[in-house]
Write an enzyme that holds these catalytic residues in place. Structure first.
Site, mmCIF file in Angstrom:
data_model
loop_
_atom_site.group_PDB
_atom_site.id
_atom_site.type_symbol
_atom_site.label_atom_id
_atom_site.label_comp_id
_atom_site.label_asym_id
_atom_site.label_seq_id
_atom_site.Cartn_x
_atom_site.Cartn_y
_atom_site.Cartn_z
ATOM 1 N N ARG A 101 0.817 -1.211 0.000
ATOM 2 C CA ARG A 101 0.000 0.000 0.000
ATOM 3 C C ARG A 101 0.850 1.260 0.000
ATOM 4 O O ARG A 101 0.546 2.244 -0.685
ATOM 5 C CB ARG A 101 -0.952 -0.020 1.186
ATOM 6 C CG ARG A 101 -1.890 1.180 1.309
ATOM 7 C CD ARG A 101 -2.524 1.605 -0.009
ATOM 8 N NE ARG A 101 -3.112 0.500 -0.758
ATOM 9 C CZ ARG A 101 -3.368 0.540 -2.061
ATOM 10 N NH1 ARG A 101 -3.058 1.628 -2.765
ATOM 11 N NH2 ARG A 101 -3.902 -0.492 -2.669
ATOM 12 N N LYS A 136 2.146 24.717 -3.730
ATOM 13 C CA LYS A 136 0.939 24.078 -3.183
ATOM 14 C C LYS A 136 1.095 22.564 -3.270
ATOM 15 O O LYS A 136 0.433 21.876 -4.045
ATOM 16 C CB LYS A 136 -0.300 24.556 -3.921
ATOM 17 C CG LYS A 136 -0.570 26.046 -3.730
ATOM 18 C CD LYS A 136 -1.778 26.502 -4.527
ATOM 19 C CE LYS A 136 -2.025 27.995 -4.343
ATOM 20 N NZ LYS A 136 -3.171 28.477 -5.158
ATOM 21 N N LYS A 168 4.275 38.870 -2.958
ATOM 22 C CA LYS A 168 2.859 38.659 -3.235
ATOM 23 C C LYS A 168 2.015 39.792 -2.655
ATOM 24 O O LYS A 168 2.547 40.716 -2.030
ATOM 25 C CB LYS A 168 2.431 37.287 -2.696
ATOM 26 C CG LYS A 168 3.167 36.138 -3.394
ATOM 27 C CD LYS A 168 2.791 34.797 -2.822
ATOM 28 C CE LYS A 168 1.358 34.422 -3.144
ATOM 29 N NZ LYS A 168 1.163 34.183 -4.604
ATOM 30 N N GLU A 198 4.105 39.757 -7.759
ATOM 31 C CA GLU A 198 2.742 39.455 -8.164
ATOM 32 C C GLU A 198 1.982 40.759 -8.377
ATOM 33 O O GLU A 198 1.973 41.625 -7.496
ATOM 34 C CB GLU A 198 2.049 38.620 -7.091
ATOM 35 C CG GLU A 198 0.588 38.326 -7.354
ATOM 36 C CD GLU A 198 -0.060 37.608 -6.189
ATOM 37 O OE1 GLU A 198 0.182 36.403 -6.031
ATOM 38 O OE2 GLU A 198 -0.793 38.269 -5.422
ATOM 39 N N ASP A 219 -1.544 37.878 -11.934
ATOM 40 C CA ASP A 219 -2.447 37.066 -11.132
ATOM 41 C C ASP A 219 -3.911 37.279 -11.489
ATOM 42 O O ASP A 219 -4.418 38.407 -11.436
ATOM 43 C CB ASP A 219 -2.232 37.390 -9.645
ATOM 44 C CG ASP A 219 -3.002 36.457 -8.733
ATOM 45 O OD1 ASP A 219 -2.951 35.232 -8.971
ATOM 46 O OD2 ASP A 219 -3.651 36.947 -7.795
#
Length: 281
Positions: A101, A136, A168, A198, A219
Site C-alpha cells: 500500500r 501548493k 505577493k 505578483e 495574477d
C-alpha cells in the site's frame, strides 16, 4: 529530465512505512504468511498514464526485504497504456504484502501528477509558454511531486522560500507599495537571487517594471488583460500567468504570449493513477 536521487525519497518512504506498520507490524500478513515464504508480483498500471516515482515506490519493498530483486519494465517519464506491467518483483512474501500500500499510494499519486502535467503541456504545444508548478504541495512530498511535474514535461517554480524572492499581495499590503517592497528585497538578498512581483493590475505592472524586477506574476487576469500585460512587458521581464488555469482555458492563456503558466492544482488535486500489485500464483 534529471533523475530522482534516493536522498530525496529514502526518509519519506521509511516514514510512510512506519506510519502503516505502526507499533505492532502487519498483523494480517504476519499471522498468515510464513517468514521464509517467497513470492513473485508485478506492479501494474491499471489505467493509461505517464510514469513518475517508480524507483521511490520500489524502494518500499527493498526497505522490508534487502534481498528483493526487480525486473524494471518501464521508466519514469514513459507513457504507458492501461494494464501495462511496470516492474516484476521477487522476494519475501511478507515484504511484498506489507509494503504494497505504501508503494502504490506513492506511485499512483506521482503518476497522476505527471499525467495531468502532460495533458496541459500538450494543450499548449506550439506556443512559447511552459507549464510550471507552485508551492501548493503535500507537506514533505514537495521534491517528489515537483519531480513528477518534470516527468510530465513541466518545469519547476521555486522549491521553497529560500531560493527566490516572490513578492505577493500580502507582502505589498505590509510594505505599502511595489517599489518599497522591491527595494527592501533587493537590499537584503544576494546578486544571484531573482525577484518576482505578483501584480493584479496593469498599473501595478508598470510600477514593477519601473523598478526592474526579473519576473512578474500576472495574477487572475482575464485573457485580454494578460495580452496587454505581455505587450507592455515587451521582453523586459519573465511573464507568469497564474490563477483560474484549467485544461479548457490554458490554450487561450498560452496564446497571450506569456512565458510561464503556473498551476497549483497539479500538485494538490491531480487524480491519482490507478496502479496495483498483482501476485503470481
Amino acid at each position: 529530465m534529471s533523475s530522482l536521487s534516493p536522498l530525496l525519497y529514502d526518509d519519506v518512504v521509511r516514514r510512510a512505512l512506519a506510519e502503516d506498520l505502526g507499533r505492532a507490524g502487519d498483523l494480517t500478513t504476519e499471522a498468515i504468511v510464513d517468514p521464509a515464504a517467497l513470492a513473485r508480483a508485478s506492479v501494474v498500471a491499471r489505467g493509461a498514464g505517464r510514469i513518475a516515482g517508480l524507483e521511490a515506490a520500489l524502494h518500499a519493498f527493498v526497505l522490508l526485504d534487502a534481498g528483493m530483486t526487480f525486473e524494471r519494465l518501464a521508466s519514469d517519464g514513459d507513457e504507458v497504456a492501461a494494464d501495462t506491467p511496470l516492474a516484476r518483483l521477487t522476494g519475501k512474501a511478507r515484504a511484498l504484502l506489507s509494503a504494497e500500500r505504501t508503494a502504490l499510494n506513492l506511485l499512483g499519486r506521482l503518476c497522476g501528477i505527471a499525467a495531468a502535467t502532460q495533458d496541459l503541456v500538450r494543450r499548449i504545444e506550439g506556443t512559447r509558454a511552459r507549464v510550471a508548478d507552485t508551492r501548493k504541495t503535500t507537506p514533505l512530498l514537495r521534491a517528489l511531486e515537483k519531480y513528477a511535474v518534470r516527468c510530465g514535461g513541466g518545469v519547476n517554480h521555486r522549491f521553497g522560500l529560500d531560493d527566490a524572492v516572490l513578492i505577493k499581495d500580502n507582502h505589498l499590503a505590509v510594505a505599502g507599495s511595489v517599489r518599497a517592497a522591491v527595494e527592501k528585497a533587493r537590499s537584503h538578498v544576494g546578486h544571484l537571487v531573482r525577484i518576482e512581483v505578483e501584480v493584479d493590475t496593469l498599473a501595478q505592472l508598470e510600477e514593477a517594471l519601473a523598478v526592474g524586477v526579473e519576473a512578474v506574476l500576472l495574477d487572475n487576469m482575464d485573457v485580454a488583460t494578460l495580452r496587454r500585460a505581455v505587450e507592455r512587458v515587451a521582453g523586459r521581464a519573465i511573464t507568469e500567468a497564474s490563477g483560474g488555469v484549467r485544461p479548457e482555458t490554458i490554450r487561450a492563456i498560452a496564446e497571450t504570449g506569456v512565458d510561464l503558466i503556473s498551476v497549483g492544482w497539479l500538485t494538490h488535486s491531480a487524480p491519482a493513477l490507478d496502479v496495483a500489485l498483482d501476485f503470481e500464483t
